[in-house]
Design a protein around this motif. Sequence first.
Motif, PDB file in Angstrom:
ATOM      1  N   ARG A  51      40.660  23.468  -2.612  1.00  0.00           N
ATOM      2  CA  ARG A  51      42.382  22.966  -2.400  1.00  0.00           C
ATOM      3  C   ARG A  51      42.989  23.474  -1.424  1.00  0.00           C
ATOM      4  NH1 ARG A  51      46.034  22.721  -7.172  1.00  0.00           N
ATOM      5  NH2 ARG A  51      47.434  23.412  -6.024  1.00  0.00           N
ATOM      6  N   GLN A  52      42.290  24.642  -0.733  1.00  0.00           N
ATOM      7  CA  GLN A  52      43.024  24.886   0.770  1.00  0.00           C
ATOM      8  C   GLN A  52      41.953  24.620   2.124  1.00  0.00           C
ATOM      9  OE1 GLN A  52      41.580  29.275   1.234  1.00  0.00           O
ATOM     10  NE2 GLN A  52      42.061  29.594  -0.769  1.00  0.00           N
ATOM     11  N   GLY A  53      41.877  23.301   1.757  1.00  0.00           N
ATOM     12  CA  GLY A  53      40.438  22.062   2.122  1.00  0.00           C
ATOM     13  C   GLY A  53      39.324  22.734   2.885  1.00  0.00           C
ATOM     14  N   ALA A  54      38.621  23.447   2.797  1.00  0.00           N
ATOM     15  CA  ALA A  54      37.612  23.934   3.317  1.00  0.00           C
ATOM     16  C   ALA A  54      36.571  22.821   3.493  1.00  0.00           C
ATOM     17  CB  ALA A  54      37.055  24.767   2.395  1.00  0.00           C
ATOM     18  N   SER A  55      35.597  23.203   4.529  1.00  0.00           N
ATOM     19  CA  SER A  55      34.617  22.066   4.968  1.00  0.00           C
ATOM     20  C   SER A  55      33.684  21.740   3.431  1.00  0.00           C
ATOM     21  CB  SER A  55      33.840  22.835   5.401  1.00  0.00           C
ATOM     22  OG  SER A  55      33.107  23.548   4.821  1.00  0.00           O
ATOM     23  N   ARG A  56      33.430  20.484   3.374  1.00  0.00           N
ATOM     24  CA  ARG A  56      32.876  20.051   2.375  1.00  0.00           C
ATOM     25  C   ARG A  56      31.376  20.700   2.687  1.00  0.00           C
ATOM     26  NH1 ARG A  56      32.304  13.822   1.057  1.00  0.00           N
ATOM     27  NH2 ARG A  56      34.076  14.203   0.229  1.00  0.00           N
ATOM     28  N   GLY A  57      30.926  20.758   3.348  1.00  0.00           N
ATOM     29  CA  GLY A  57      29.336  21.511   2.489  1.00  0.00           C
ATOM     30  C   GLY A  57      29.862  23.178   2.004  1.00  0.00           C
ATOM     31  N   ALA A  58      30.741  24.030   2.472  1.00  0.00           N
ATOM     32  CA  ALA A  58      31.125  25.133   1.736  1.00  0.00           C
ATOM     33  C   ALA A  58      31.410  24.683  -0.112  1.00  0.00           C
ATOM     34  CB  ALA A  58      32.189  26.062   2.348  1.00  0.00           C
ATOM     35  N   VAL A  59      32.413  24.051   0.379  1.00  0.00           N
ATOM     36  CA  VAL A  59      32.600  23.783  -1.824  1.00  0.00           C
ATOM     37  C   VAL A  59      30.833  23.197  -2.280  1.00  0.00           C
ATOM     38  CG1 VAL A  59      33.913  22.202  -2.772  1.00  0.00           C
ATOM     39  CG2 VAL A  59      34.993  23.169  -0.055  1.00  0.00           C
ATOM     40  N   VAL A  60      30.137  22.788  -1.628  1.00  0.00           N
ATOM     41  CA  VAL A  60      29.175  22.024  -2.252  1.00  0.00           C
ATOM     42  C   VAL A  60      28.754  22.867  -2.097  1.00  0.00           C
ATOM     43  CG1 VAL A  60      27.082  20.418  -1.994  1.00  0.00           C
ATOM     44  CG2 VAL A  60      29.696  19.621  -1.077  1.00  0.00           C
ATOM     45  N   VAL A  61      28.069  24.355  -1.646  1.00  0.00           N
ATOM     46  CA  VAL A  61      26.837  25.101  -1.756  1.00  0.00           C
ATOM     47  C   VAL A  61      27.796  25.759  -3.152  1.00  0.00           C
ATOM     48  CG1 VAL A  61      25.793  27.213  -0.581  1.00  0.00           C
ATOM     49  CG2 VAL A  61      26.517  24.844   0.980  1.00  0.00           C
ATOM     50  N   THR A  62      28.753  26.404  -2.371  1.00  0.00           N
ATOM     51  CA  THR A  62      29.287  27.404  -3.535  1.00  0.00           C
ATOM     52  C   THR A  62      29.740  26.662  -5.042  1.00  0.00           C
ATOM     53  OG1 THR A  62      30.581  28.028  -2.401  1.00  0.00           O
ATOM     54  CG2 THR A  62      31.472  28.498  -4.301  1.00  0.00           C
ATOM     55  N   ALA A  63      29.643  25.044  -5.246  1.00  0.00           N
ATOM     56  CA  ALA A  63      29.696  24.777  -6.493  1.00  0.00           C
ATOM     57  C   ALA A  63      27.843  24.565  -7.222  1.00  0.00           C
ATOM     58  CB  ALA A  63      29.611  23.395  -6.267  1.00  0.00           C
ATOM     59  N   LEU A  64      26.724  24.252  -5.785  1.00  0.00           N
ATOM     60  CA  LEU A  64      25.779  24.233  -6.402  1.00  0.00           C
ATOM     61  C   LEU A  64      25.586  26.051  -6.880  1.00  0.00           C
ATOM     62  CD1 LEU A  64      24.180  21.963  -3.173  1.00  0.00           C
ATOM     63  CD2 LEU A  64      23.668  21.298  -6.137  1.00  0.00           C
ATOM     64  N   LEU A  65      25.133  26.670  -6.867  1.00  0.00           N
ATOM     65  CA  LEU A  65      25.253  28.134  -6.558  1.00  0.00           C
ATOM     66  C   LEU A  65      25.999  28.319  -7.789  1.00  0.00           C
ATOM     67  CD1 LEU A  65      25.558  29.645  -3.607  1.00  0.00           C
ATOM     68  CD2 LEU A  65      23.495  29.446  -4.673  1.00  0.00           C
TER      69      LEU A  65
END
Length: 57
Positions: free
Chosen positions: A25-39
Amino acid sequence: MGGVLPTLLLILAGLLVGGAFSLHRQGASRGAVVVTALLALLATAGGVLWLLPGEGS
């Protein structure tokens, strides 16, 4: 003690899901969102698999 670790893993998973959603929602990079979701996915899988009965039980 057997139920404490899976509970902590599921709590961690919930926090990570919330963090991934917030990052998105804050517009972070896709990589940060994907890594957090994978964790979050790994923590959820670990917590659920820990609760399953073992083969020798």
